[in-house]
Design a protein around this motif. Structure first.
Motif, PDB file in Angstrom:
ATOM      1  N   PHE A   1       0.818  -1.215   0.000  1.00  0.00           N
ATOM      2  CA  PHE A   1       0.000   0.000   0.000  1.00  0.00           C
ATOM      3  C   PHE A   1       0.851   1.263   0.000  1.00  0.00           C
ATOM      4  CE2 PHE A   1      -4.016  -2.127   1.556  1.00  0.00           C
ATOM      5  CZ  PHE A   1      -4.857  -1.565   0.619  1.00  0.00           C
ATOM      6  N   GLY A   2       2.144   1.128   0.330  1.00  0.00           N
ATOM      7  CA  GLY A   2       3.015   2.296   0.367  1.00  0.00           C
ATOM      8  C   GLY A   2       3.073   2.988   1.707  1.00  0.00           C
ATOM      9  N   TYR A   3       2.821   2.242   2.794  1.00  0.00           N
ATOM     10  CA  TYR A   3       2.887   2.806   4.139  1.00  0.00           C
ATOM     11  C   TYR A   3       4.067   2.177   4.877  1.00  0.00           C
ATOM     12  CZ  TYR A   3      -1.719   4.904   3.491  1.00  0.00           C
ATOM     13  OH  TYR A   3      -2.772   5.649   3.029  1.00  0.00           O
ATOM     14  N   PRO A   4       5.210   2.886   4.987  1.00  0.00           N
ATOM     15  CA  PRO A   4       6.379   2.333   5.671  1.00  0.00           C
ATOM     16  C   PRO A   4       6.165   2.234   7.177  1.00  0.00           C
ATOM     17  CG  PRO A   4       6.768   4.618   5.075  1.00  0.00           C
ATOM     18  CD  PRO A   4       5.461   4.233   4.444  1.00  0.00           C
ATOM     19  N   ALA A   5       7.120   1.611   7.846  1.00  0.00           N
ATOM     20  CA  ALA A   5       6.987   1.329   9.276  1.00  0.00           C
ATOM     21  C   ALA A   5       6.859   2.580  10.126  1.00  0.00           C
ATOM     22  CB  ALA A   5       8.176   0.495   9.747  1.00  0.00           C
ATOM     23  N   THR A   6       7.327   3.723   9.603  1.00  0.00           N
ATOM     24  CA  THR A   6       7.287   4.964  10.383  1.00  0.00           C
ATOM     25  C   THR A   6       5.922   5.650  10.358  1.00  0.00           C
ATOM     26  OG1 THR A   6       8.118   6.134   8.432  1.00  0.00           O
ATOM     27  CG2 THR A   6       9.745   5.409  10.060  1.00  0.00           C
ATOM     28  N   GLU A   7       4.974   5.137   9.594  1.00  0.00           N
ATOM     29  CA  GLU A   7       3.676   5.802   9.444  1.00  0.00           C
ATOM     30  C   GLU A   7       2.862   5.723  10.740  1.00  0.00           C
ATOM     31  OE1 GLU A   7       2.209   7.500   7.068  1.00  0.00           O
ATOM     32  OE2 GLU A   7       3.635   7.245   5.409  1.00  0.00           O
ATOM     33  N   ASP A   8       2.334   6.872  11.191  1.00  0.00           N
ATOM     34  CA  ASP A   8       1.506   6.874  12.401  1.00  0.00           C
ATOM     35  C   ASP A   8       0.183   6.166  12.183  1.00  0.00           C
ATOM     36  OD1 ASP A   8       0.402   8.826  10.759  1.00  0.00           O
ATOM     37  OD2 ASP A   8       0.341  10.386  12.298  1.00  0.00           O
ATOM     38  N   LEU A   9      -0.296   6.101  10.960  1.00  0.00           N
ATOM     39  CA  LEU A   9      -1.530   5.364  10.663  1.00  0.00           C
ATOM     40  C   LEU A   9      -1.433   3.927  11.143  1.00  0.00           C
ATOM     41  CD1 LEU A   9      -4.300   5.121   8.977  1.00  0.00           C
ATOM     42  CD2 LEU A   9      -2.830   4.149   7.211  1.00  0.00           C
ATOM     43  N   ARG A  10      -0.285   3.317  10.917  1.00  0.00           N
ATOM     44  CA  ARG A  10      -0.117   1.912  11.275  1.00  0.00           C
ATOM     45  C   ARG A  10      -0.220   1.710  12.784  1.00  0.00           C
ATOM     46  NH1 ARG A  10       4.984  -0.369   7.966  1.00  0.00           N
ATOM     47  NH2 ARG A  10       4.535  -2.116   9.354  1.00  0.00           N
ATOM     48  N   GLU A  11       0.481   2.551  13.542  1.00  0.00           N
ATOM     49  CA  GLU A  11       0.510   2.391  14.990  1.00  0.00           C
ATOM     50  C   GLU A  11      -0.801   2.804  15.646  1.00  0.00           C
ATOM     51  OE1 GLU A  11       2.797   0.906  16.876  1.00  0.00           O
ATOM     52  OE2 GLU A  11       3.750   0.376  14.971  1.00  0.00           O
ATOM     53  N   GLN A  12      -1.417   3.858  15.141  1.00  0.00           N
ATOM     54  CA  GLN A  12      -2.605   4.408  15.790  1.00  0.00           C
ATOM     55  C   GLN A  12      -3.906   3.734  15.348  1.00  0.00           C
ATOM     56  OE1 GLN A  12      -2.768   8.752  15.879  1.00  0.00           O
ATOM     57  NE2 GLN A  12      -0.547   8.847  15.638  1.00  0.00           N
ATOM     58  N   ILE A  13      -3.942   3.216  14.135  1.00  0.00           N
ATOM     59  CA  ILE A  13      -5.204   2.703  13.588  1.00  0.00           C
ATOM     60  C   ILE A  13      -5.153   1.200  13.301  1.00  0.00           C
ATOM     61  CG2 ILE A  13      -6.924   2.957  11.770  1.00  0.00           C
ATOM     62  CD1 ILE A  13      -6.666   5.433  13.526  1.00  0.00           C
ATOM     63  N   ILE A  14      -4.187   0.767  12.512  1.00  0.00           N
ATOM     64  CA  ILE A  14      -4.197  -0.610  12.015  1.00  0.00           C
ATOM     65  C   ILE A  14      -3.767  -1.616  13.072  1.00  0.00           C
ATOM     66  CG2 ILE A  14      -3.385  -2.167  10.214  1.00  0.00           C
ATOM     67  CD1 ILE A  14      -5.156   0.151   9.220  1.00  0.00           C
ATOM     68  N   ILE A  15      -2.652  -1.370  13.743  1.00  0.00           N
ATOM     69  CA  ILE A  15      -2.156  -2.322  14.743  1.00  0.00           C
ATOM     70  C   ILE A  15      -3.185  -2.579  15.841  1.00  0.00           C
ATOM     71  CG2 ILE A  15      -0.391  -2.729  16.497  1.00  0.00           C
ATOM     72  CD1 ILE A  15       0.533  -3.200  13.605  1.00  0.00           C
ATOM     73  N   PRO A  16      -3.862  -1.547  16.396  1.00  0.00           N
ATOM     74  CA  PRO A  16      -4.881  -1.824  17.420  1.00  0.00           C
ATOM     75  C   PRO A  16      -6.012  -2.722  16.928  1.00  0.00           C
ATOM     76  CG  PRO A  16      -4.242   0.474  17.518  1.00  0.00           C
ATOM     77  CD  PRO A  16      -3.602  -0.094  16.279  1.00  0.00           C
ATOM     78  N   VAL A  17      -6.370  -2.617  15.641  1.00  0.00           N
ATOM     79  CA  VAL A  17      -7.424  -3.485  15.105  1.00  0.00           C
ATOM     80  C   VAL A  17      -6.982  -4.946  15.143  1.00  0.00           C
ATOM     81  CG1 VAL A  17      -8.678  -4.127  12.995  1.00  0.00           C
ATOM     82  CG2 VAL A  17      -8.506  -1.723  13.662  1.00  0.00           C
ATOM     83  N   PHE A  18      -5.726  -5.181  14.812  1.00  0.00           N
ATOM     84  CA  PHE A  18      -5.243  -6.559  14.692  1.00  0.00           C
ATOM     85  C   PHE A  18      -4.592  -7.103  15.961  1.00  0.00           C
ATOM     86  CE2 PHE A  18      -5.811  -5.379  10.304  1.00  0.00           C
ATOM     87  CZ  PHE A  18      -6.240  -6.552   9.705  1.00  0.00           C
ATOM     88  N   TYR A  19      -4.209  -6.202  16.888  1.00  0.00           N
ATOM     89  CA  TYR A  19      -3.543  -6.669  18.110  1.00  0.00           C
ATOM     90  C   TYR A  19      -4.163  -6.110  19.390  1.00  0.00           C
ATOM     91  CZ  TYR A  19       0.246  -8.796  15.476  1.00  0.00           C
ATOM     92  OH  TYR A  19       0.971  -9.612  14.634  1.00  0.00           O
ATOM     93  N   GLY A  20      -5.069  -5.157  19.265  1.00  0.00           N
ATOM     94  CA  GLY A  20      -5.605  -4.506  20.446  1.00  0.00           C
ATOM     95  C   GLY A  20      -4.653  -3.438  20.944  1.00  0.00           C
ATOM     96  N   GLY A  21      -5.087  -2.694  21.949  1.00  0.00           N
ATOM     97  CA  GLY A  21      -4.247  -1.647  22.512  1.00  0.00           C
ATOM     98  C   GLY A  21      -5.098  -0.534  23.079  1.00  0.00           C
ATOM     99  N   ALA A  22      -4.508   0.274  23.958  1.00  0.00           N
ATOM    100  CA  ALA A  22      -5.182   1.413  24.584  1.00  0.00           C
ATOM    101  C   ALA A  22      -6.488   0.984  25.250  1.00  0.00           C
ATOM    102  CB  ALA A  22      -5.438   2.511  23.553  1.00  0.00           C
ATOM    103  N   GLY A  23      -6.443  -0.177  25.907  1.00  0.00           N
ATOM    104  CA  GLY A  23      -7.624  -0.652  26.622  1.00  0.00           C
ATOM    105  C   GLY A  23      -8.667  -1.317  25.761  1.00  0.00           C
ATOM    106  N   LYS A  24      -8.401  -1.470  24.459  1.00  0.00           N
ATOM    107  CA  LYS A  24      -9.356  -2.115  23.562  1.00  0.00           C
ATOM    108  C   LYS A  24      -8.803  -3.462  23.110  1.00  0.00           C
ATOM    109  CE  LYS A  24      -9.399   1.255  20.580  1.00  0.00           C
ATOM    110  NZ  LYS A  24      -9.731   2.128  19.425  1.00  0.00           N
ATOM    111  N   PRO A  25      -9.639  -4.512  23.101  1.00  0.00           N
ATOM    112  CA  PRO A  25      -9.177  -5.790  22.557  1.00  0.00           C
ATOM    113  C   PRO A  25      -9.078  -5.714  21.039  1.00  0.00           C
ATOM    114  CG  PRO A  25     -11.499  -5.917  23.121  1.00  0.00           C
ATOM    115  CD  PRO A  25     -11.021  -4.580  23.604  1.00  0.00           C
ATOM    116  N   ASP A  26      -8.445  -6.699  20.450  1.00  0.00           N
ATOM    117  CA  ASP A  26      -8.347  -6.711  18.991  1.00  0.00           C
ATOM    118  C   ASP A  26      -9.725  -6.934  18.362  1.00  0.00           C
ATOM    119  OD1 ASP A  26      -8.883  -9.575  18.321  1.00  0.00           O
ATOM    120  OD2 ASP A  26      -7.068  -9.930  19.484  1.00  0.00           O
ATOM    121  N   ALA A  27      -9.792  -6.691  17.072  1.00  0.00           N
ATOM    122  CA  ALA A  27     -11.049  -6.846  16.323  1.00  0.00           C
ATOM    123  C   ALA A  27     -10.939  -7.981  15.317  1.00  0.00           C
ATOM    124  CB  ALA A  27     -11.395  -5.536  15.614  1.00  0.00           C
TER     125      ALA A  27
END
Length: 286
Positions: free
Chosen positions: A173-199
């Motif tokens: 998709f063209g989103y390198p590891a430094t992208e905040d989208l990955r840490e703030q949006i995508i990773i929590p969906v697949f791993y959970g985080g910030a008090g939310k379980p994964d989806a």
């Protein structure tokens, strides 16, 4: 970053409660629908840019702040019914409906069912039926193929393999590891985080419908029903998306009689990449 005012509502549905975020403001409210690799948080930057316009975003069951029921399937018409529940529950009589990714087909189906309540339909890097250049990401095709369900389940349930799949997909998709989208949006969906379980259960349930939904929406296009929709339609696409690409955008614009196509220098998540330009287009009704 300064917080913007929001009111949270909990709407009950047969498939679990939905949490909707209502950002007070003037004008016909925007209602934002997310897709299956993210949740409503993907619209936060864009909502800031359209202030002081009223905006509503919500998480489908299993995502974000909404209820985790553990359901691993999505029934026919479920996403449409959930969208109706939110709009009706908040008493919204007229809306500008915005759909991104897998939320796009849901937005179109709502407009077809309730054209009198949609002032304008906005489609962001999404799909509706087959089109000549439509490609789905390899990971999504894997999750969407019922013949490969055992393999997909085995890979997605292993944290290491899941990470590899996400890294592969992000690179495509063209989103390198430094992208905040990955840490703030995508990773929590697949791993959970910030008090939310994964989806994960919700992701698997929705992606499993992919091929059926493409076939169903292709039938709607072939029937001519989209040509009977005279609601204004804005097709706004990030033109650096290798999958839901400009050819898909052109196809979408062609199936509605009252549409306009505009392209943005952005990737798939254009509402995150370029919230300012996208907001200008949302607010531009000329």
């Amino acid at each position: 970053m300064e917080e913007i005012q929001e009111v949270r509502h909990q709407i009950e549905t047969p498939h679990g409660y939905i949490v909707a975020r209502d950002y007070p403001g003037q004008g016909t409210p925007f209602v934002f629908l997310h897709g299956f690799p993210d949740d409503s948080a993907v619209y936060e930057k864009l909502i800031r840019e359209v202030q002081p316009r009223r905006s509503v975003s919500f998480d489908f069951p299993g995502y974000g702040l909404s209820e985790r029921t553990g359901e691993t399937s999505v029934a026919d018409g479920q996403r449409l019914a959930e969208t109706e529940a939110v709009i009706d529950g908040l008493g919204l009589e007229k809306i500008v409906l915005v759909g991104h990714d897998a939320g796009g087909p849901v937005a179109i189906q709502y407009a077809l069912a309730h054209p009198d309540r949609v002032e304008r339909l906005v489609l962001l890097n999404c799909y509706f039926g087959e089109s000549p250049t439509l490609k789905f990401p390899e990971m999504i095709r894997l999750l969407g193929d019922p013949n490969l369900a055992p393999l997909a389940d085995a890979l997605i349930s292993d944290p290491g393999q899941r990470q590899w799949l996400l890294e592969f997909t992000a690179t495509k998709f063209g989103y390198p590891a430094t992208e905040d989208l990955r840490e703030q949006i995508i990773i929590p969906v697949f791993y959970g985080g910030a008090g939310k379980p994964d989806a994960l259960a919700a992701v698997r349930g929705w992606t499993a419908r992919l091929l059926r939904d493409v076939a169903t929406t292709s039938e709607l296009v072939a029937s001519g029903k989209t040509q009977d929709l005279h609601v204004p339609v804005d097709v706004i696409f990030g033109k650096q998306d290798p999958y839901l690409n400009t050819g898909v955008a052109e196809h979408l614009a062609s199936i509605f009689p009252n549409s306009r196509l505009r392209l943005v220098e952005a990737r798939h998540w254009l509402q995150w990449d370029a919230p300012g330009p996208v907001a200008q287009m949302l607010l531009d009704t000329e």
